[in-house]
Design an enzyme around this catalytic site. Structure first.
Site, short mmCIF file in Angstrom:
data_model
loop_
_atom_site.label_atom_id
_atom_site.label_comp_id
_atom_site.label_asym_id
_atom_site.label_seq_id
_atom_site.Cartn_x
_atom_site.Cartn_y
_atom_site.Cartn_z
N ASP A 32 0.84 -1.20 0.00
CA ASP A 32 0.00 0.00 0.00
C ASP A 32 0.89 1.26 0.00
O ASP A 32 0.60 2.24 -0.70
CB ASP A 32 -0.91 -0.01 1.24
CG ASP A 32 -1.61 -1.34 1.40
OD1 ASP A 32 -2.46 -1.67 0.57
OD2 ASP A 32 -1.26 -2.08 2.35
N HIS B 231 -4.68 -3.39 6.40
CA HIS B 231 -4.45 -3.64 4.97
C HIS B 231 -5.80 -4.05 4.37
O HIS B 231 -6.09 -5.22 4.15
CB HIS B 231 -3.40 -4.74 4.77
CG HIS B 231 -3.28 -5.16 3.33
ND1 HIS B 231 -2.89 -4.30 2.32
CD2 HIS B 231 -3.52 -6.35 2.71
CE1 HIS B 231 -2.89 -4.94 1.17
NE2 HIS B 231 -3.26 -6.18 1.37
#
Ligand SMILES: NC(=O)c1ccc[n+]([C@@H]2O[C@H](COP(=O)([O-])OP(=O)(O)OC[C@H]3O[C@@H](n4cnc5c(N)ncnc54)[C@H](O)[C@@H]3O)[C@@H](O)[C@H]2O)c1
Ligand SMILES: O=C(O)C[C@H](O)C(=O)O
Length: 329
Positions: A160, A188
């Site tokens: 990410d 996440h």
């Protein structure tokens, strides 16, 4: 070569991330160009043959740093003496699923693996969980390894983080190398919060440089947070090479340290910093040095960021409750 090889265990070795990851570990990208590695691969019995095929290809690369490969279908043996454990093996989501939908299917994998790490890993073991839902799977494994310091269990939000770097570089025309202090907060998952208010581009505040709240809110944040789903939509399979690359980055930074004046994103056990309940494995800005991480302290969190961090952390609390109910912790 005189150095003792570092033992690296990779689970899910025959999967798509495993295939992209193992060759980079063996060629020195995980720990350094002068660090020999010994691989221990864990797979389910049905996939051991495929893992053997990958091992044959690793042999055929004649990597000078690769000092041996062993393949197991038994977690207890796979984690014996391991210094670095990459917990990748788990089912990926498919179109239309959220990562949290995998809790029940995958959560059960991480209890026995935590127990095996507790029983047999080396004293300096460091663990990265990649298999989804990564934060809560890391929590499950950590809860079953009471003799291992809790801080050794981490989950991956580096993908990410890297996605956020790439989006910001594309928007501003800056080079990725000019961007520092990017942060992913929380889970996440689609609730994660990629934070531009503390990031810098060539030393200037990133949010001010962009100066486009609409882009930040309605383009940047959702693009980064939903990138995994967009990859699944485009490839028909979840991210693999970029995930493997992020796993390499995560461990390399953990072991070798963050650059002065920079930090990275890692999901680590909370000590209550920034109001994140103690014990949750949540992504924070962290610096690393000599194989230890530290949460960056003292950042000012405005109302916009506070609401987003709180939403992602609330989801982590719900996931913790869900695995409690399933008897996994
Ligand atoms: N954290 C992240 O950023 C991130 C990024 C991409 C993918 N992922 C996750 O990583 C996981 C693996 O993805 P993939 O694309 O490699 O999946 P894959 O299906 O290609 O491979 C998974 C492998 O794990 C093996 N496996 C299953 N149970 C196991 C067990 N108990 N022990 C050892 N091995 C086991 C399977 O046999 C398979 O070979 C998925 O959960 C995926 O969602 C996480
Ligand atoms: O999104 C997924 O399910 C896979 C992975 O977690 C990703 O972020 O690409």
């Amino acid at each position: 070569m005189t150095r003792t090889p570092v033992t690296v265990t990779v689970t899910g070795a025959a999967g798509q991330i495993g295939y992209a990851l193992l060759f980079r570990i063996a060629s020195g990208h995980l720990l350094g160009a002068d660090v020999p590695v010994r691989l221990r691969l864990l797979e389910i019995p049905q996939a051991v043959k495929a893992a053997e095929g990958t091992a044959m290809e690793l042999d055929d690369c004649a990597f000078p740093l690769l000092s041996g490969i062993d393949i197991f279908d038994d977690a207890a043996r796979a984690f014996e003496g391991t210094n670095v454990a990459l917990l990748v093996g788990a089912r990926p989501r498919t179109k239309g699923m959220e990562r949290g939908d995998l809790l029940e299917a995958n959560g059960g994998i991480f209890k026995p693996q935590g127990e095996a790490i507790n029983a047999g890993a080396a004293d300096d073991v460091r663990i990265l969980v990649v298999g989804n839902p990564a934060n809560t799977n890391a929590l499950i494994a950590q809860q079953h390894a009471p003799d291992v310091p809790a801080g050794r269990f981490t989950a991956m939000t580096r993908l990410d983080h890297n996605r956020a770097l790439a989006q910001l570089a594309r928007k501003t025309g800056a080079s990725v190398a000019d961007i520092r202090k990017m942060t992913i907060w929380g889970n996440h998952s689609a609730t994660q919060y990629p934070d531009l208010f503390h990031a810098e581009i060539a030393g200037r505040n990133a949010a001010e440089t962009v100066n486009d709240q609409n882009w930040l809110e309605n383009d940047f944040i959702p693009t980064v947070a939903k990138r995994g789903a967009a990859i699944i939509e485009a490839r028909g399979a979840s991210s693999a090479a970029s995930a493997a690359s992020a796993a390499i980055d995560h461990v390399h930074t953990w072991v070798n340290g963050t650059a002065d004046g920079d930090w990275t994103s890692m999901a680590v056990v909370s000590d209550g910093s920034y109001g994140v309940p103690e014990g949750l494995i949540s992504s924070f800005p962290v610096t690393t040095r000599d194989g230890e991480w530290e949460i960056v302290q003292g950042l000012e969190i405005d109302d916009f960021s506070r609401a987003r961090i709180d939403a992602s952390v609330a989801e982590l609390s719900e996931e913790r409750e869900a695995v409690r109910k399933l008897g996994l912790i």
